[in-house]
Write a protein that holds these residues in place. Structure first.
Motif, short mmCIF file in Angstrom:
data_model
loop_
_atom_site.label_atom_id
_atom_site.label_comp_id
_atom_site.label_asym_id
_atom_site.label_seq_id
_atom_site.Cartn_x
_atom_site.Cartn_y
_atom_site.Cartn_z
N ASP A 79 -38.43 -50.91 87.95
CA ASP A 79 -37.80 -51.33 89.20
C ASP A 79 -38.75 -50.93 90.33
O ASP A 79 -39.68 -50.13 90.11
CB ASP A 79 -36.45 -50.59 89.29
N ASP A 81 -37.71 -50.44 94.19
CA ASP A 81 -37.15 -49.61 95.27
C ASP A 81 -36.51 -48.32 94.76
O ASP A 81 -35.64 -48.34 93.89
CB ASP A 81 -36.14 -50.43 96.08
N GLU A 82 -36.99 -47.23 95.27
CA GLU A 82 -36.56 -45.88 94.90
C GLU A 82 -36.90 -45.57 93.43
O GLU A 82 -36.38 -44.61 92.86
CB GLU A 82 -35.06 -45.66 95.21
N THR A 83 -37.79 -46.38 92.85
CA THR A 83 -38.36 -46.06 91.54
C THR A 83 -39.87 -45.90 91.72
O THR A 83 -40.43 -44.87 91.35
CB THR A 83 -38.06 -47.17 90.51
N ASP A 194 -33.73 -46.47 89.14
CA ASP A 194 -32.88 -45.48 89.81
C ASP A 194 -31.42 -45.88 89.75
O ASP A 194 -30.55 -45.16 90.24
CB ASP A 194 -33.29 -45.32 91.29
N ASP A 198 -30.71 -51.16 86.04
CA ASP A 198 -32.14 -51.41 85.81
C ASP A 198 -32.46 -51.34 84.31
O ASP A 198 -33.56 -51.74 83.90
CB ASP A 198 -33.01 -50.35 86.52
MG LIG Z 1 -34.05 -49.38 92.79
#
Ligand SMILES: [Mg+2]
Length: 264
Positions: A79, A81-83, A194, A198
């Protein structure tokens, strides 16, 4: 100068959506609850350590799975975003203005290409590259955000930043059809994310227990096939905070949050 211009345009976008009839102080409070989780994400070394821990485990797994011969080339599905990248400054704008997520402000943010790399993320992609294992970016950023995202990630020195490795959202936000498409060509050895969705389709409908029994069912896979990173700021878990109701007012959301922390 460019950074200031982008921040200003973001501020204008957020500003355009504000309600002039509402008292500013009260309005701003609507996103105030995000301060602690955003600060933790941005500044705590614990968050950084968790990213390193996740990528360290991921590297061990890739090494292990890469030794097993197979018919198809091997790939890790990640993933974004935020990964791989940190968008907490966007959360910062939400807190500052009191205005929650909107597709318009999010697009302005992704256009700015200002997301930062998360600890260990860039190195992980080069590690995979050195082993001949492909990294595929399966993200719910939209296809219209792909160009700016690639520019952002290229500047951060991520490996595999090219159109054929990008699987962005077209019309369906569920990731399963894209995972199936990818697995026709590749053997997916590992998934990084995250948000539980996912990893597998079963997490898309969490049920009333917030997905707890699904996690229980799949517990052997965490750290083995699924590598999960911390995101206390947002995610599908929030839907259960609001009893899966989409059209709540900020006041109703405030009340639901209060109700939930006390009924734990
Ligand atoms: Mg994410």
């Amino acid at each position: 100068m460019k950074r200031i211009a982008i921040l200003l345009s973001l501020a204008v976008l957020f500003g355009c959506n504000s309600n002039p009839n509402r008292e500013l102080g009260r309005y701003k409070m609507d996103q105030e609850y995000l301060v602690a989780s955003t600060l933790w994400y941005q500044y705590s070394p614990e968050a950084k350590a968790l990213y390193y821990q996740g990528f360290n485990i991921a590297k061990e797994r890739v090494l292990e799975y890469n030794r097993v011969p197979g018919d198809k080339p091997k790939a890790v599905v990640v993933d974004i975003d935020e990964t791989m990248v940190d968008n907490s400054l966007y959360q910062g704008h939400m807190i500052e203005t009191g205005i929650g997520f909107t597709p318009e402000t999010w697009k302005a943010w992704t256009d700015s290409a200002m997301a930062k790399a998360l600890p260990g993320a860039v190195e992980f992609t080069h590690f995979c590259d050195s082993l001949g294992v492909e990294v595929l970016y399966l993200s719910n950023r939209t296809v219209h955000e792909m160009e700016a995202t690639m520019k952002n990630m290229q500047a951060l020195d991520f490996a595999f930043i090219r159109p054929q490795n990008m699987f962005f959202k077209d019309s369906i936000s569920g990731k399963e059809p894209r995972r199936r498409m990818v697995s026709q060509q590749y053997e997916i050895v590992l998934l990084l994310g995250d948000n539980l969705s996912d990893f597998a389709e079963i997490f898309e409908n969490r049920g009333d227990d917030w997905g707890e029994s699904l996690v229980e069912q799949q517990k052997e896979k965490f750290g083995k096939r699924f590598i999960i990173f911390p995101n206390p700021m947002y995610g599908d878990w929030e839907k259960n905070v609001y009893d899966k109701q989409k059209q709540l007012t900020n006041q109703q959301k405030f009340e639901k949050r209060r109700e939930k922390v006390l009924s734990f």
